[in-house]
Design a protein around this motif. Structure first.
Motif, PDB file in Angstrom:
ATOM      1  N   ASP A  46     -10.033  23.817 -36.343  1.00 43.56           N
ATOM      2  CA  ASP A  46      -9.481  23.854 -37.710  1.00 43.56           C
ATOM      3  C   ASP A  46      -8.714  22.582 -38.066  1.00 43.56           C
ATOM      4  OD1 ASP A  46     -10.553  26.378 -38.033  1.00 43.56           O
ATOM      5  OD2 ASP A  46      -8.654  27.428 -37.823  1.00 43.56           O
ATOM      6  N   ASP A  47      -9.046  21.461 -37.429  1.00 49.22           N
ATOM      7  CA  ASP A  47      -8.332  20.201 -37.633  1.00 49.22           C
ATOM      8  C   ASP A  47      -9.061  19.357 -38.683  1.00 49.22           C
ATOM      9  OD1 ASP A  47      -7.345  17.553 -37.474  1.00 49.22           O
ATOM     10  OD2 ASP A  47      -6.805  17.808 -35.362  1.00 49.22           O
ATOM     11  N   PRO A  48      -8.470  19.199 -39.869  1.00 48.04           N
ATOM     12  CA  PRO A  48      -9.139  18.427 -40.929  1.00 48.04           C
ATOM     13  C   PRO A  48      -9.478  16.995 -40.514  1.00 48.04           C
ATOM     14  CG  PRO A  48      -7.214  19.571 -41.801  1.00 48.04           C
ATOM     15  CD  PRO A  48      -7.182  19.741 -40.310  1.00 48.04           C
ATOM     16  N   ASP A  49      -8.638  16.354 -39.699  1.00 49.34           N
ATOM     17  CA  ASP A  49      -8.920  14.983 -39.270  1.00 49.34           C
ATOM     18  C   ASP A  49     -10.161  14.929 -38.386  1.00 49.34           C
ATOM     19  OD1 ASP A  49      -6.727  13.928 -40.666  1.00 49.34           O
ATOM     20  OD2 ASP A  49      -5.378  14.263 -38.966  1.00 49.34           O
ATOM     21  N   LEU A  51     -12.589  17.180 -38.377  1.00 48.78           N
ATOM     22  CA  LEU A  51     -13.722  17.513 -39.238  1.00 48.78           C
ATOM     23  C   LEU A  51     -14.164  16.304 -40.063  1.00 48.78           C
ATOM     24  CD1 LEU A  51     -12.489  21.021 -40.313  1.00 48.78           C
ATOM     25  CD2 LEU A  51     -14.681  20.562 -39.200  1.00 48.78           C
ATOM     26  N   ARG A  52     -13.196  15.530 -40.593  1.00 54.43           N
ATOM     27  CA  ARG A  52     -13.543  14.322 -41.356  1.00 54.43           C
ATOM     28  C   ARG A  52     -14.213  13.298 -40.446  1.00 54.43           C
ATOM     29  NH1 ARG A  52      -9.295  15.838 -44.700  1.00 54.43           N
ATOM     30  NH2 ARG A  52      -7.635  15.161 -43.329  1.00 54.43           N
TER      31      ARG A  52
END
Length: 122
Positions: A46-49, A51-52
């Motif tokens: 669940d880590d947006p960084d 995932l990006r």
């Protein structure tokens, strides 16, 4: 929620929404997801960084493959992709290496070759 999402995953909007996604810290329900998208979020913690970074990675390599295919179609011969940190084609240097090797004894590779050939350092 299922009706509001038209029965589809909140991320990909293609597959059926079959999993209730929630915030692992607070427990709050976020949306309904398909099996793959729900699993993907879990794999990326669940880590947006992260995932990006994964999205950038896929985009870079997809574009790179397209460039290679276009070059081949244009008859430019074999073209290989460039990876970050790679030395240029034909270079025998490793990333981060200096111009000559001293191998821990303070002599350059050229000095070693001259010594082995019986030539004195000038």
């Amino acid at each position: 929620m299922l009706r509001d999402q038209d029965g589809l995953c909140a991320i990909c909007r293609v597959a059926p929404a079959v999993h209730v996604d929630h915030d692992h810290e607070t427990g709050a329900v976020r949306a309904l997801l398909c099996f793959n998208c729900n699993g993907g979020l879990g794999q990326f913690r669940d880590d947006p960084d992260v995932l990006r970074a994964a999205a950038d990675y896929v985009a870079f390599h997809t574009l790179s493959q397209r460039v290679v295919a276009l070059a081949a179609a244009a008859g430019l011969g074999p073209v290989r992709t460039v990876r970050l940190g790679e030395p240029p084609v034909g270079s025998h240097r490793r990333p981060g290496a200096r111009g000559t090797s001293t191998r821990g004894i303070g002599r350059s590779s050229g000095a070693r070759r001259r010594e082995q050939a019986g030539e004195a350092d000038g």
